[in-house]
Design an enzyme around this catalytic site. Structure first.
Site, PDB file in Angstrom:
ATOM      1  N   LYS A   1      84.492  33.387  44.996  1.00 45.07           N
ATOM      2  CA  LYS A   1      85.582  33.131  43.915  1.00 45.07           C
ATOM      3  C   LYS A   1      86.613  32.465  44.558  1.00 45.07           C
ATOM      4  O   LYS A   1      87.436  33.358  45.298  1.00 45.07           O
ATOM      5  CB  LYS A   1      86.059  34.142  43.182  1.00 45.07           C
ATOM      6  CG  LYS A   1      86.492  34.019  41.692  1.00 45.07           C
ATOM      7  CD  LYS A   1      87.383  33.149  41.647  1.00 45.07           C
ATOM      8  CE  LYS A   1      89.002  33.749  41.753  1.00 45.07           C
ATOM      9  NZ  LYS A   1      89.793  32.523  41.848  1.00 45.07           N
TER      10      LYS A   1
ATOM     11  N   GLU B   1      92.563  41.310  53.397  1.00 47.03           N
ATOM     12  CA  GLU B   1      93.547  40.502  54.404  1.00 47.03           C
ATOM     13  C   GLU B   1      94.502  39.921  53.512  1.00 47.03           C
ATOM     14  O   GLU B   1      94.578  38.951  52.887  1.00 47.03           O
ATOM     15  CB  GLU B   1      92.616  39.087  54.915  1.00 47.03           C
ATOM     16  CG  GLU B   1      91.495  39.567  55.539  1.00 47.03           C
ATOM     17  CD  GLU B   1      91.556  39.965  56.784  1.00 47.03           C
ATOM     18  OE1 GLU B   1      92.800  40.043  57.440  1.00 47.03           O
ATOM     19  OE2 GLU B   1      90.577  40.535  57.458  1.00 47.03           O
TER      20      GLU B   1
ATOM     21  N   CYS C   1      99.347  33.135  56.289  1.00 45.59           N
ATOM     22  CA  CYS C   1      99.553  34.670  56.209  1.00 45.59           C
ATOM     23  C   CYS C   1     100.401  35.138  57.490  1.00 45.59           C
ATOM     24  O   CYS C   1     100.991  36.038  57.587  1.00 45.59           O
ATOM     25  CB  CYS C   1      98.406  35.297  56.054  1.00 45.59           C
ATOM     26  SG  CYS C   1      96.815  34.889  57.121  1.00 45.59           S
TER      27      CYS C   1
ATOM     28  N   GLU D   1     107.622  38.076  51.872  1.00 45.87           N
ATOM     29  CA  GLU D   1     106.805  36.944  52.156  1.00 45.87           C
ATOM     30  C   GLU D   1     107.239  35.764  51.311  1.00 45.87           C
ATOM     31  O   GLU D   1     107.080  35.965  50.122  1.00 45.87           O
ATOM     32  CB  GLU D   1     105.495  37.160  52.170  1.00 45.87           C
ATOM     33  CG  GLU D   1     104.548  36.095  52.763  1.00 45.87           C
ATOM     34  CD  GLU D   1     103.037  36.247  52.355  1.00 45.87           C
ATOM     35  OE1 GLU D   1     102.547  36.672  51.333  1.00 45.87           O
ATOM     36  OE2 GLU D   1     102.335  35.940  53.427  1.00 45.87           O
TER      37      GLU D   1
HETATM   38  P1  NAD Z   1      96.391  35.709  45.282  1.00 40.66           P
HETATM   39  O1  NAD Z   1      96.544  36.903  45.522  1.00 40.66           O
HETATM   40  O2  NAD Z   1      97.275  35.098  44.242  1.00 40.66           O
HETATM   41  O3  NAD Z   1      95.073  35.021  45.070  1.00 40.66           O
HETATM   42  C1  NAD Z   1      94.023  35.101  46.041  1.00 40.66           C
HETATM   43  C2  NAD Z   1      92.607  34.988  45.297  1.00 40.66           C
HETATM   44  O4  NAD Z   1      92.732  35.941  44.435  1.00 40.66           O
HETATM   45  C3  NAD Z   1      92.608  33.770  44.638  1.00 40.66           C
HETATM   46  O5  NAD Z   1      91.169  33.467  44.292  1.00 40.66           O
HETATM   47  C4  NAD Z   1      92.821  34.297  43.201  1.00 40.66           C
HETATM   48  O6  NAD Z   1      92.399  33.701  42.029  1.00 40.66           O
HETATM   49  C5  NAD Z   1      92.552  35.857  43.225  1.00 40.66           C
HETATM   50  N1  NAD Z   1      92.846  36.788  42.115  1.00 40.66           N
HETATM   51  C6  NAD Z   1      94.399  36.635  41.642  1.00 40.66           C
HETATM   52  N2  NAD Z   1      94.246  37.792  40.830  1.00 40.66           N
HETATM   53  C7  NAD Z   1      93.066  38.466  40.708  1.00 40.66           C
HETATM   54  C8  NAD Z   1      92.703  39.527  40.261  1.00 40.66           C
HETATM   55  N3  NAD Z   1      93.490  40.434  39.477  1.00 40.66           N
HETATM   56  N4  NAD Z   1      91.331  40.111  40.595  1.00 40.66           N
HETATM   57  C9  NAD Z   1      90.414  39.564  41.460  1.00 40.66           C
HETATM   58  N5  NAD Z   1      90.929  38.441  42.179  1.00 40.66           N
HETATM   59  C10 NAD Z   1      92.247  37.678  41.854  1.00 40.66           C
HETATM   60  O7  NAD Z   1      96.900  34.734  46.647  1.00 40.66           O
HETATM   61  P2  NAD Z   1      97.261  33.183  46.834  1.00 40.66           P
HETATM   62  O8  NAD Z   1      98.746  32.897  46.372  1.00 40.66           O
HETATM   63  O9  NAD Z   1      95.962  32.510  46.626  1.00 40.66           O
HETATM   64  O10 NAD Z   1      97.571  33.166  48.479  1.00 40.66           O
HETATM   65  C11 NAD Z   1      98.647  33.391  49.163  1.00 40.66           C
HETATM   66  C12 NAD Z   1      98.390  34.835  49.768  1.00 40.66           C
HETATM   67  O11 NAD Z   1      97.448  34.965  50.395  1.00 40.66           O
HETATM   68  C13 NAD Z   1      99.873  35.211  50.696  1.00 40.66           C
HETATM   69  O12 NAD Z   1     100.202  36.461  50.203  1.00 40.66           O
HETATM   70  C14 NAD Z   1      98.970  35.214  52.057  1.00 40.66           C
HETATM   71  O13 NAD Z   1      99.833  35.849  52.912  1.00 40.66           O
HETATM   72  C15 NAD Z   1      97.710  35.476  51.768  1.00 40.66           C
HETATM   73  N6  NAD Z   1      96.770  35.329  52.544  1.00 40.66           N
HETATM   74  C16 NAD Z   1      96.429  36.395  53.436  1.00 40.66           C
HETATM   75  C17 NAD Z   1      95.533  36.050  54.579  1.00 40.66           C
HETATM   76  C18 NAD Z   1      95.289  36.947  55.852  1.00 40.66           C
HETATM   77  O14 NAD Z   1      94.155  36.588  56.383  1.00 40.66           O
HETATM   78  N7  NAD Z   1      95.742  37.981  55.895  1.00 40.66           N
HETATM   79  C19 NAD Z   1      95.115  34.385  54.967  1.00 40.66           C
HETATM   80  C20 NAD Z   1      95.638  33.698  53.929  1.00 40.66           C
HETATM   81  C21 NAD Z   1      96.381  34.168  53.029  1.00 40.66           C
END
Ligand code: NAD
Length: 491
Positions: free
Chosen positions: A176, A251, A285, A386
């Site tokens: 996804k 993550e 991140c 963040e």
């Molecule tokens: P997000 O949590 O909004 O979305 C991440 C993914 O989860 C997307 O595919 C989204 O559609 C899905 N998602 C959203 N709500 C969901 C739910 N209720 N159930 C299941 N899936 C759901 O994050 P984002 O805005 O896409 O990405 C930014 C965030 O990701 C930042 O906080 C960043 O720090 C983090 N990030 C972490 C790492 C790591 O390795 N630690 C790497 C990259 C990004």
């Protein structure tokens, strides 16, 4: 402009239009649509997972010997390399990162498949010391259908990081991708198919996280979710996982401290700090977003850092010289602007940046200038939350104890950086700072062979490393009886 053709998604091996709403993926540098597709529907989710379950049971993928699965994964790596430039250009359009970065991400995705192919065919199971008339072994079995949910900031790399070990382990995988960046996951599915991964073993379901991601996570046939994204979403997934007794890896976000000691090599430290926060426009991140500098060198360091930050080349992601592209969406940029305004209202001063860049070429994209805030306390919201953009909060520190206390004073604990020529101090700080990864005299360097993950609100579990395959497997113990006589109890 000609209407873009609707892209197909992959539901249990079938390429077809999604059953959900139609939407466009926009090029963040111009706001123009670069792809049009229909999201997956809830019916697509059910069909993909049922099909993945069937493929897991009947396609023979799980039963292949490790070296046989490995040879398919080596082929995926090779296909990624053969298509590298096309993929890098597509990813640039999908998420607006500069081409130099997307090329590196594509290369890392190929390296990830190669690494997990090698790990797959060389991983060993263990014979444990016997404590009775039996031989004991610990082995691992594939789980069945597993899900990979990824964010928009480094699509091909984060998708490969989940897909490669999950496939190496013999599972079927439902991917996804983030709604705004669906292209790379679809490309990877095509390359997996071309390389010989059986039909139905990989599905790609773009769509809204709260609908499609949620339904995938809730589905009883999904045996594991590997999630990368925000901490709030991660906690929500953890709750669902608790109800299902399902393992997850999470993550999540970060607010990583970078510490510059008075004996640091300042040329290296300035470059490292700049790269740590401003590469990927800070949408990373592991961005080093809190900077602590020894008070005795604070003014000199900040002067040099500010000059260099102001000179970073912000602009066209297609230009190889560009260092910072646009942010992912207009909405995300507004969020960053609100944080900078909050920083100022909390007493912060803007050393550089804090505005959208000027110039007609940049007007329609979601650009923002590299921004350094100072005068804030580590407890300020701007220093604690963040921001996920090109905003650095710089603070002086007085003593090592004070530095460690402030660096660790965060709900996050994903990464940290230490800049010092004194290896004993660097060792002390490197051990004392609470973080999943600590870089010493470098920053934001990665190796697929080294485990990665966060502490506290930055996540649960580890990805990468040879053992990364075991994350996608269930562990099983085997006891082989060697008794010459029946077990005595029943006699
Ligand atoms: P997000 O949590 O909004 O979305 C991440 C993914 O989860 C997307 O595919 C989204 O559609 C899905 N998602 C959203 N709500 C969901 C739910 N209720 N159930 C299941 N899936 C759901 O994050 P984002 O805005 O896409 O990405 C930014 C965030 O990701 C930042 O906080 C960043 O720090 C983090 N990030 C972490 C790492 C790591 O390795 N630690 C790497 C990259 C990004």
């Amino acid at each position: 402009m000609a209407q873009l053709e609707l892209l197909k998604i992959n539901v249990a091996g079938e390429w077809r239009l999604g059953g959900g709403e139609e939407y466009e993926s926009l090029y963040p540098a111009t706001g123009e649509p670069i792809a049009r597709l229909r999201a997956a529907s809830l019916a697509d989710v059910d069909e993909a997972i049922a099909g993945a379950h069937r493929a897991f049971l009947t396609s023979g993928w799980a039963q292949k010997l490790p070296h046989e699965r490995a040879s398919v994964l080596y082929r995926v790596a090779q296909l990624i390399r053969e298509n590298a430039e096309r993929l890098a250009q597509q990813q640039r359009l999908d998420n607006g990162k500069p081409i130099s970065e997307t090329r590196a991400l594509v290369a890392s995705a190929a390296g990830t498949f190669q690494f997990f192919a090698a790990a797959c065919e060389t991983l060993e199971e263990t014979i444990t010391p016997s404590r009775g008339p039996f031989v004991t072994m610990s082995v691992h079995e594939p789980m069945g259908v597993v899900a990979a949910i990824t964010p928009w900031n480094s699509p091909i790399a984060s998708e490969a990081q989940k897909l490669a070990p999950a496939l190496a382990a013999g599972n079927a995988v439902v991917v996804k991708p983030a709604e705004v960046t669906p292209l790379m996951a679809l490309e990877l599915a095509r390359l997996c198919e071309e390389a010989g991964v059986p039909r139905g073993i990989v599905s790609v379901l773009p769509g809204k996280g709260s609908v499609i991601g949620d339904a995938i996570t809730q589905h009883p046939l999904v045996k594991r979710v590997s999630f990368t994204g925000g901490t709030t979403t991660g906690k929500h997934i953890a709750h669902i996982a608790a109800d299902k007794m399902m393992p997850v890896s999470l993550e999540l976000g970060g607010k990583s401290p970078t510490m510059v000691l008075e004996d640091a090599d300042l040329d290296h430290a300035v470059n490292g700090v700049l790269y740590g926060i401003f590469s990927s426009s800070g949408e990373s991140c592991i961005a080093g977003s809190r900077l602590f500098v020894a008070r005795s060198i604070y003014d000199e360091f900040l002067t040099r850092l500010t000059e260099r930050a102001a000179a970073l080349r912000v602009g066209d992601p297609a230009d190889e010289r560009t260092q910072m592209g646009p942010l992912i969406t207009a909405r995300h940029r507004e969020g960053i602007e609100r944080y900078v305004a909050l920083g100022v209202s909390e007493g912060g001063r803007i050393r550089t940046g804090g505005v959208r860049p000027h110039g007609q070429a940049l007007e329609s994209g979601y650009f923002y200038t590299p921004t350094i805030l100072e005068g804030l306390d580590n407890r300020a919201r701007t220093a604690q939350e963040e921001i996920f953009g090109p905003v650095l909060v710089a603070m002086p520190f007085d003593t090592e104890a004070d530095l460690i206390a402030q660096a660790n004073d965060s709900i996050y604990a994903l990464a940290a950086g230490v800049w010092s020529r004194d290896f004993k101090r660097a060792w002390r700080l490197g051990r004392a700072v609470q973080a999943g990864t600590v870089w010493i005299n470098t920053y934001k360097q990665f190796s697929i062979s080294t485990p990665f993950g966060g502490w506290r609100d930055s996540g649960l579990g580890r990805e990468k490393g040879r053992e990364g395959i075991f994350q996608y497997m269930e562990q099983k113990s085997l006891y082989w009886g060697t008794n010459e006589h029946p077990l005595p109890w029943a006699n």
